[in-house]
Scaffold this motif. Sequence first.
Motif, PDB file in Angstrom:
ATOM      1  N   MET A  61       7.599   7.158   1.047  1.00 31.29           N
ATOM      2  CA  MET A  61       6.630   8.258   1.186  1.00 31.29           C
ATOM      3  C   MET A  61       7.065   9.455   0.346  1.00 31.29           C
ATOM      4  SD  MET A  61       4.115   7.335   3.123  1.00 31.29           S
ATOM      5  CE  MET A  61       3.365   8.924   3.319  1.00 31.29           C
ATOM      6  N   ARG A  66       3.559  10.363  -1.565  1.00 33.34           N
ATOM      7  CA  ARG A  66       2.387  10.018  -0.753  1.00 33.34           C
ATOM      8  C   ARG A  66       2.172  11.055   0.342  1.00 33.34           C
ATOM      9  NH1 ARG A  66       3.566   3.627   0.436  1.00 33.34           N
ATOM     10  NH2 ARG A  66       2.224   2.812  -1.195  1.00 33.34           N
ATOM     11  N   SER A  67       0.946  11.089   0.848  1.00 28.96           N
ATOM     12  CA  SER A  67       0.614  11.965   1.969  1.00 28.96           C
ATOM     13  C   SER A  67       0.790  11.206   3.278  1.00 28.96           C
ATOM     14  CB  SER A  67      -0.833  12.446   1.851  1.00 28.96           C
ATOM     15  OG  SER A  67      -1.226  13.080   3.054  1.00 28.96           O
ATOM     16  N   THR A  71      -1.686   8.106   4.856  1.00 31.88           N
ATOM     17  CA  THR A  71      -1.111   6.789   4.575  1.00 31.88           C
ATOM     18  C   THR A  71      -0.850   6.059   5.886  1.00 31.88           C
ATOM     19  OG1 THR A  71      -0.045   7.664   2.596  1.00 31.88           O
ATOM     20  CG2 THR A  71       0.789   5.568   3.433  1.00 31.88           C
TER      21      THR A  71
END
Length: 144
Positions: A61, A66-67, A71
Amino acid sequence: MKTVAEILNSKPDHSVHVISPDVPVLEAIRLMAEKNIGALVVTEGERVVGIVSERDYARKMILAGRSSAVTPVSAIMTSDVITVEPKANHEQCMQLMTDRHLRHLPVVDGGRLVGLLSIGDLVKNVIAEQQSLIRHLEQYIRGE
């Protein structure tokens, strides 16, 4: 040598925290923080489909940008989960965890999740067994 079942029974908290694969990662991280644990078993019904850890979060992550709010856990979980049965012994588990670089082992009996062993659980057990052996040897030496 203790079995996995005996080690699980000696733990003060027998609960296993689980999460669904479709839940956002942010909820998984919040649950881990709230329970002060490092991993969650990912389940669909009673079936183990993965495991997600703080390590997964950091590597899959944060480093990937990534959010965590959008996710799903399924995107970062380890889906090839290695499990053990309650009749396994602690030496087998330690070998498995060492060889596979694992910190957590779900315990499954008849396809049903019954517990979760951490490397810390196993180390505590080894230390307790060594202390017991030392006490017995000291008593033997003293002729007790």
